[in-house]
Design a protein around this motif. Sequence first.
Motif, PDB file in Angstrom:
ATOM      1  N   ILE A 137      16.312  79.217 175.286  1.00  0.00           N
ATOM      2  CA  ILE A 137      17.573  78.714 174.734  1.00  0.00           C
ATOM      3  C   ILE A 137      17.312  77.804 173.540  1.00  0.00           C
ATOM      4  CG2 ILE A 137      19.636  77.352 175.221  1.00  0.00           C
ATOM      5  CD1 ILE A 137      19.429  78.297 178.121  1.00  0.00           C
ATOM      6  N   LYS A 138      16.329  76.925 173.659  1.00  0.00           N
ATOM      7  CA  LYS A 138      16.022  76.013 172.556  1.00  0.00           C
ATOM      8  C   LYS A 138      15.581  76.784 171.317  1.00  0.00           C
ATOM      9  CE  LYS A 138      13.388  73.247 175.089  1.00  0.00           C
ATOM     10  NZ  LYS A 138      12.502  72.103 175.482  1.00  0.00           N
ATOM     11  N   LYS A 139      14.836  77.870 171.506  1.00  0.00           N
ATOM     12  CA  LYS A 139      14.419  78.680 170.356  1.00  0.00           C
ATOM     13  C   LYS A 139      15.642  79.304 169.676  1.00  0.00           C
ATOM     14  CE  LYS A 139      11.568  82.597 168.906  1.00  0.00           C
ATOM     15  NZ  LYS A 139      12.674  83.140 168.082  1.00  0.00           N
ATOM     16  N   ASP A 140      16.562  79.841 170.480  1.00  0.00           N
ATOM     17  CA  ASP A 140      17.763  80.438 169.898  1.00  0.00           C
ATOM     18  C   ASP A 140      18.602  79.401 169.168  1.00  0.00           C
ATOM     19  OD1 ASP A 140      17.010  82.866 170.847  1.00  0.00           O
ATOM     20  OD2 ASP A 140      18.520  83.015 172.413  1.00  0.00           O
ATOM     21  N   LEU A 141      18.680  78.204 169.731  1.00  0.00           N
ATOM     22  CA  LEU A 141      19.423  77.133 169.060  1.00  0.00           C
ATOM     23  C   LEU A 141      18.754  76.743 167.743  1.00  0.00           C
ATOM     24  CD1 LEU A 141      20.344  74.807 172.077  1.00  0.00           C
ATOM     25  CD2 LEU A 141      21.843  76.384 170.841  1.00  0.00           C
ATOM     26  N   HIS A 142      17.440  76.673 167.765  1.00  0.00           N
ATOM     27  CA  HIS A 142      16.701  76.342 166.547  1.00  0.00           C
ATOM     28  C   HIS A 142      16.924  77.390 165.468  1.00  0.00           C
ATOM     29  CE1 HIS A 142      13.108  76.332 163.910  1.00  0.00           C
ATOM     30  NE2 HIS A 142      13.218  75.009 164.001  1.00  0.00           N
ATOM     31  N   ASP A 143      16.996  78.664 165.879  1.00  0.00           N
ATOM     32  CA  ASP A 143      17.139  79.761 164.921  1.00  0.00           C
ATOM     33  C   ASP A 143      18.549  79.893 164.358  1.00  0.00           C
ATOM     34  OD1 ASP A 143      14.485  80.343 165.274  1.00  0.00           O
ATOM     35  OD2 ASP A 143      14.827  82.011 166.678  1.00  0.00           O
ATOM     36  N   LEU A 144      19.530  79.230 164.988  1.00  0.00           N
ATOM     37  CA  LEU A 144      20.891  79.275 164.463  1.00  0.00           C
ATOM     38  C   LEU A 144      20.951  78.571 163.106  1.00  0.00           C
ATOM     39  CD1 LEU A 144      23.179  78.346 167.516  1.00  0.00           C
ATOM     40  CD2 LEU A 144      23.098  80.549 166.345  1.00  0.00           C
ATOM     41  N   PRO A 145      21.782  79.051 162.203  1.00  0.00           N
ATOM     42  CA  PRO A 145      22.008  78.279 160.979  1.00  0.00           C
ATOM     43  C   PRO A 145      22.702  76.961 161.337  1.00  0.00           C
ATOM     44  CG  PRO A 145      23.575  80.089 161.148  1.00  0.00           C
ATOM     45  CD  PRO A 145      22.575  80.300 162.244  1.00  0.00           C
ATOM     46  N   ASN A 146      22.534  75.958 160.489  1.00  0.00           N
ATOM     47  CA  ASN A 146      23.143  74.659 160.776  1.00  0.00           C
ATOM     48  C   ASN A 146      24.654  74.738 160.888  1.00  0.00           C
ATOM     49  OD1 ASN A 146      20.722  73.212 160.882  1.00  0.00           O
ATOM     50  ND2 ASN A 146      20.696  72.921 158.660  1.00  0.00           N
ATOM     51  N   GLU A 147      25.260  75.641 160.134  1.00  0.00           N
ATOM     52  CA  GLU A 147      26.698  75.831 160.203  1.00  0.00           C
ATOM     53  C   GLU A 147      26.987  77.298 160.482  1.00  0.00           C
ATOM     54  OE1 GLU A 147      28.163  74.350 156.485  1.00  0.00           O
ATOM     55  OE2 GLU A 147      28.386  72.318 157.280  1.00  0.00           O
ATOM     56  N   ILE A 148      27.871  77.529 161.433  1.00  0.00           N
ATOM     57  CA  ILE A 148      28.231  78.904 161.779  1.00  0.00           C
ATOM     58  C   ILE A 148      29.748  79.047 161.711  1.00  0.00           C
ATOM     59  CG2 ILE A 148      26.197  79.135 163.247  1.00  0.00           C
ATOM     60  CD1 ILE A 148      27.958  78.916 165.660  1.00  0.00           C
ATOM     61  N   ILE A 149      30.179  80.271 161.438  1.00  0.00           N
ATOM     62  CA  ILE A 149      31.611  80.545 161.305  1.00  0.00           C
ATOM     63  C   ILE A 149      32.083  81.304 162.545  1.00  0.00           C
ATOM     64  CG2 ILE A 149      33.395  81.692 159.944  1.00  0.00           C
ATOM     65  CD1 ILE A 149      31.620  81.320 157.502  1.00  0.00           C
ATOM     66  N   LEU A 150      33.095  80.766 163.206  1.00  0.00           N
ATOM     67  CA  LEU A 150      33.631  81.368 164.419  1.00  0.00           C
ATOM     68  C   LEU A 150      35.155  81.394 164.362  1.00  0.00           C
ATOM     69  CD1 LEU A 150      31.506  79.618 167.196  1.00  0.00           C
ATOM     70  CD2 LEU A 150      31.389  82.033 166.566  1.00  0.00           C
ATOM     71  N   PRO A 151      35.771  82.383 165.029  1.00  0.00           N
ATOM     72  CA  PRO A 151      37.230  82.360 165.152  1.00  0.00           C
ATOM     73  C   PRO A 151      37.620  81.348 166.228  1.00  0.00           C
ATOM     74  CG  PRO A 151      36.336  84.266 166.301  1.00  0.00           C
ATOM     75  CD  PRO A 151      35.174  83.578 165.637  1.00  0.00           C
ATOM     76  N   LEU A 152      38.252  80.259 165.827  1.00  0.00           N
ATOM     77  CA  LEU A 152      38.681  79.249 166.784  1.00  0.00           C
ATOM     78  C   LEU A 152      40.156  79.460 167.096  1.00  0.00           C
ATOM     79  CD1 LEU A 152      36.925  75.975 165.541  1.00  0.00           C
ATOM     80  CD2 LEU A 152      36.047  77.794 167.020  1.00  0.00           C
ATOM     81  N   GLY A 153      40.452  79.482 168.378  1.00  0.00           N
ATOM     82  CA  GLY A 153      41.837  79.712 168.792  1.00  0.00           C
ATOM     83  C   GLY A 153      41.931  79.793 170.294  1.00  0.00           C
ATOM     84  N   ARG A 154      43.097  80.137 170.763  1.00  0.00           N
ATOM     85  CA  ARG A 154      43.335  80.129 172.195  1.00  0.00           C
ATOM     86  C   ARG A 154      42.548  81.230 172.901  1.00  0.00           C
ATOM     87  NH1 ARG A 154      49.698  82.034 172.257  1.00  0.00           N
ATOM     88  NH2 ARG A 154      49.373  84.188 171.533  1.00  0.00           N
ATOM     89  N   CYS A 155      42.198  80.934 174.121  1.00  0.00           N
ATOM     90  CA  CYS A 155      41.500  81.896 174.971  1.00  0.00           C
ATOM     91  C   CYS A 155      41.766  81.523 176.423  1.00  0.00           C
ATOM     92  CB  CYS A 155      39.992  81.902 174.674  1.00  0.00           C
ATOM     93  SG  CYS A 155      39.151  80.330 174.959  1.00  0.00           S
ATOM     94  N   HIS A 156      41.499  82.442 177.318  1.00  0.00           N
ATOM     95  CA  HIS A 156      41.661  82.160 178.744  1.00  0.00           C
ATOM     96  C   HIS A 156      40.658  81.104 179.177  1.00  0.00           C
ATOM     97  CE1 HIS A 156      40.985  82.629 183.068  1.00  0.00           C
ATOM     98  NE2 HIS A 156      42.197  83.141 183.153  1.00  0.00           N
TER      99      HIS A 156
END
Length: 246
Positions: free
Chosen positions: A104-123
């Motif tokens: 998990i830490k490796k995947d977090l490290h590999d993420l770009p510092n800023e990511i674009i996500l659709p933010l909105g309602r969900c169950h």
Amino acid sequence: MYDNHDKILIPQVLQQYWETKDNEKVGFSMPYYYASDFIVFFENATITSITQTMCILLQFIENNLKDSIYTTINKEIFYNKYDEVAQKINTCKNKSLTLCLDSIKKDLHDLPNEIILPLGRCHGDLTFSNILFSNDKIILIDFLDNFIETPLQDIVKLRQDTKHKWSVMLYERNYDKTKIAMLLCYLDEMIDKHFMQYEFYRKYYIIFQKINLFRILPYAKDNHIFDYVITEILNLNIKDTICQTY
């Protein structure tokens, strides 16, 4: 909170119950619906009916995606959730836990510092255990807040069941294990193929699912379940995450 799709019912809260000592909500009442749980539905419905029902769930997520706003967020929010969960886990409990944490830490490290996500309602907790089936309609219950409010969370929760078989593992009554396993794999492929069109899904599904499964570990008192969840997290390193029939 949600506009009802003509095939989706969201029960109205009739009454809330409060603990007078601390003034905390302890429960609520809703209308009664004559409905089946997911195992009963899957065992008795036709494949056409099951497919149509999954299409309703996919459309529910699609509608929420259309209303979402694509927003840039800092990956620090993932690190904060990881630290919050890690502090609740006995790190001496399982030798393979170190591999899980490192993954998990490796995947977090590999993420770009800023990511674009659709933010909105969900169950927020769209597992089969929170879905009731009544004729040609589905009833959604037990909505939940998330550390990131995005429809991607609902995709993750659905695949927590179709790929990782979480609700099935907790199911206590007898059922046709072979039939249900085949159906879950079929549905998992449906979900994955449907959302593969979205870049946010292709880029960030795996890290969201790892964090989602990781959040289960502090509550996994049974060693078998603890080991199972860790194995599922580690298997998410494999590029092809489509469910396989065992």
